[in-house]
Design an enzyme around this catalytic site. Structure first.
Site, short mmCIF file in Angstrom:
data_model
loop_
_atom_site.label_atom_id
_atom_site.label_comp_id
_atom_site.label_asym_id
_atom_site.label_seq_id
_atom_site.Cartn_x
_atom_site.Cartn_y
_atom_site.Cartn_z
N LYS A 1 0.83 -1.20 0.00
CA LYS A 1 0.00 0.00 0.00
C LYS A 1 0.87 1.25 0.00
O LYS A 1 1.53 1.55 0.98
CB LYS A 1 -0.92 0.04 1.23
N CYS B 1 13.74 10.21 6.72
CA CYS B 1 13.70 9.71 8.10
C CYS B 1 15.06 9.87 8.78
O CYS B 1 15.14 10.08 9.98
CB CYS B 1 13.22 8.27 8.14
N GLU C 1 10.43 14.97 15.43
CA GLU C 1 10.75 14.86 14.01
C GLU C 1 9.88 15.85 13.23
O GLU C 1 8.65 15.80 13.33
CB GLU C 1 10.48 13.44 13.51
#
Ligand code: ADP
Length: 489
Positions: free
Chosen positions: A173, A284, A384
Site C-alpha cells: 500500500k 527519516c 521529528e
C-alpha cells in the site's frame, strides 16, 4: 480523468468511489485520481496473495527462477527510468535529479536481491547425536507492506524485492498522496510472465482503512512498515491483537550531525546542509540536529547560512533545482507549525522560515530554515519535523556531544565529522543509532543494513539482513541411528 486502478490478483480493477485527488505539489494542479481501496477490495487483495502463497507456484519456485524475475524487474525499471523519474517528481515534488537517482537505486535493489536469491542458505547444526540437524529457511508467507510518500518508488523496491527474493507474496500500500509510480510499477510487474498472478498486489488507499486492515488481518503473516513512529505503534498493536504477525518497522528519527573543529571545512559545510535539506528534509534519517564544537560554532553557523542561501529552490523538473516543494500543502503547514513553535519557545531563526513568493507561490514550497540558540529541550530539537528545518547547537567536549546526541527517543542515524580517527570511532561506538556515517551524511546502499534503534524501529532492511525478515526458520531433525533408543527397555 480516469482514476488509477487497483492491482489485485494480476488484474487492474477500478476501485469503488470515492477517489483521492493527486496533486502536483509544485503547481497545485490535480494530476490524477487514485482509488481508495474499500474493505472488500483490501480483502480481495489479501485473498489473492493468500492463494498465490498457499496454492501457487511462487514459494516453491527455484531460487534461480525467482532471482531471474527480480533481475527482469530491474531491467524494465531502467528501461522506463526517464518516465518513472518524471512521474515521481510530478507527484512528490523532489528535484528531478533526485528522482533519477531513486529510480536507479530501486533497480539496483531488485538486482541485489535478484543476485542474493541463490545465495540464501540454511545450516547444518552440530548436534551431539547420530543425526542430521538442519535449519531450513522458508518464506514467511503473505506480507502486508505499507510505505510512506518521501521515496515512493524506492520504498516500494525496498519492500517488494526482498519479499520476492524470499518467495513471499504481498500486498503493497503506497501512501495516499503518492501512488503514481507504484501503479506504474504494477504495470511493469504485470508484463512479466514468470511472475505468477497474485504474488504482488498493489492497493492504493487510506492508512486508517486499507493500511490498518493489512496490519490487523489474520490472513497476513507479516507486516513491513516505513513511516511515522506514531503509526508504527498502531501497527504493532494491531499485529499483537490479531495473529501476532511478524512486524518490521522503519520509523522516525531526529538524527545528530556532529562537527568537530578539526573536520575538513568545505565538506563539513556541504554535509551539514545535504544532511538535512536533501529531499526537502523529508527523510527519516535527516541530520536535523547539527551539533558543533563550541569554538567553531559561530563561524560554522555563518558558513552554513551563507551556503544555504545559494540552494536553488524551484521547479523540480529543472535539472538545476536542488529543492522542490514539500509533498503537500498540508504537510507544509505542519512544518510551518514547528517553525512557529520554535520561535515561540525562544529559538533564534537565522534563515528561512518563510514561503517563497512570486512564481513559487502556488506550490507547497518552504525555504531552507535554520535555527540557532536552540536548547536541546525545545520541541524543534526533540520532535521529528520531516521538512527543511534544522537546529544548530554548540557542544563542549565529547561527553557533552554524546549526551545531546543520544538525548531523544529516536535512534535511526547519526554522523560525526572529524579528522581524528580515534575520536571518530569512540563516537561511533557510543551513538545509539542504527546507522552512523563518518565524514559524510546520507549515503545509503542496498548492500548495507538500514534501520534504527530505540523508537526508530525494529528489524533491519537491505543487505542480506533484509531478506531474513521475510524468512522463517525451520529446524529439521533427521535421525541417522537405525537402532531403537532403548528408552523403554
Ligand atoms: P504521515 O503522517 O507522514 O502520513 P504515516 O506514518 O501516517 O506518516 O504514513 C505512512 C504510511 O502509513 C502511509 O502509507 C499511510 O497510509 C499508512 N498509515 C497511516 N495510518 C495507518 C494505520 N492506522 N494503519 C496502517 N497504515 C497506516
Amino acid at each position: 480523468m480516469d482514476p488509477l486502478p487497483l492491482y489485485i490478483g494480476g488484474r487492474f480493477v477500478n476501485g469503488a468511489e470515492p477517489t483521492q485527488t493527486i496533486v502536483n505539489p509544485a503547481t497545485g494542479a490535480t494530476i490524477a485520481r487514485a482509488a481508495r481501496a474499500t474493505p472488500a477490495e483490501t480483502e480481495a487483495a489479501i485473498q489473492a496473495a493468500r492463494e498465490a502463497f498457499d496454492d501457487g507456484p511462487w514459494p516453491a519456485a527455484t531460487a534461480a527462477r525467482r532471482g531471474r524475475v527480480l533481475l527482469e524487474i530491474a531491467r524494465r525499471l531502467r528501461e522506463s527510468a526517464d518516465r518513472l523519474a518524471r512521474l515521481e517528481t510530478e507527484n512528490m515534488g523532489k528535484p528531478i535529479i533526485e528522482s533519477e537517482f531513486d529510480v536507479a537505486d530501486a533497480a539496483t535493489c531488485f538486482e541485489y536481491y535478484g543476485g542474493l536469491a541463490t545465495k540464501v542458505t540454511g545450516d547444518v547444526n552440530p548436534v551431539p547425536d547420530e543425526a542430521l540437524s538442519l535449519t531450513l529457511k522458508e518464506p514467511v508467507g503473505v506480507c502486508g507492506q505499507i510505505i510512506p510518500w518521501n521515496y515512493p518508488l524506492l520504498m516500494a523496491a525496498w519492500k517488494i524485492a526482498p519479499a520476492l527474493c524470499a518467495g513471499c507474496t504481498l500486498v503493497l500500500k503506497p501512501a495516499e498522496a503518492t501512488p503514481l509510480t507504484a501503479i506504474e510499477l504494477a504495470r511493469i510487474l504485470d508484463g512479466i510472465e514468470d511472475l505468477p498472478k497474485g504474488v504482488v498486489n498493489i492497493l492504493t488507499g487510506d492508512g486508517p482503512d486499507a493500511g490498518a486492515a493489512l496490519a490487523s488481518s489474520e490472513r497476513v503473516d507479516k507486516v513491513a512498515f516505513t513511516g511515522s513512529t506514531r503509526t508504527g505503534r498502531t501497527i504493532l498493536r494491531a499485529a499483537a491483537e490479531s495473529n501476532l504477525k511478524r512486524v518490521t518497522l522503519e520509523l522516525g528519527g531526529k538524527s545528530p550531525n556532529i562537527f568537530y573543529a578539526d573536520a575538513a571545512w568545505e565538506p563539513a559545510i556541504e554535509g551539514a546542509l545535504f544532511g538535512v535539506f536533501v529531499n526537502q528534509g523529508e527523510v527519516c534519517s535527516a541530520g536535523s540536529r547539527i551539533l558543533v564544537e563550541r569554538r567553531i560554532h559561530d563561524r560554522f553557523l555563518d558558513a552554513i547560512v551563507e551556503k544555504a542561501r545559494t540552494i536553488r529552490l524551484g521547479d523540480p523538473l529543472d535539472r538545476a533545482t536542488r529543492m522542490g516543494p514539500l509533498v503537500t500543502a498540508a504537510h507544509r503547514e505542519r512544518v510551518a507549525g514547528y517553525i512557529e513553535q520554535g520561535r515561540r519557545e525562544g529559538a533564534r531563526l537565522v534563515l528561512g522560515g518563510v514561503r517563497p513568493d512570486r512564481e513559487l507561490a502556488a506550490g507547497a514550497y518552504l525555504e531552507p530554515t535554520i535555527f540557532a540558540g536552540v536548547d536541546p529541550g525545545m520541541t524543534i530539537a526533540r520532535e521529528e519535523i520531516f521538512g527543511p528545518v534544522v537546529t544548530v547547537m554548540p557542544f563542549e567536549g565529547e561527553a557533552d556531544a554524546l549526551r545531546i546526541a543520544n538525548a531523544t527517543p529516536y535512534g535511526l542515524a547519526g554522523a560525526v565529522w572529524t579528522r581524528d580517527i580515534y575520536r571518530a570511532f569512540r563516537v561511533v561506538r557510543k551513538l545509539r543509532a542504527g546507522i552512523v556515517w563518518v565524514n559524510h551524511m546520507q549515503p545509503t546502499y542496498v548492500e548495507a543494513p538500514w534501520g534504527g534503534m530505540k523508537m526508530s524501529g525494529a528489524g533491519r532492511e537491505l543487505g542480506r539482513y533484509g531478506v531474513e525478515n521475510y524468512l522463517e526458520l525451520k529446524q529439521v531433525h533427521v535421525n541417522l541411528n537405525e537402532a531403537p533408543t532403548g528408552w523403554y527397555a
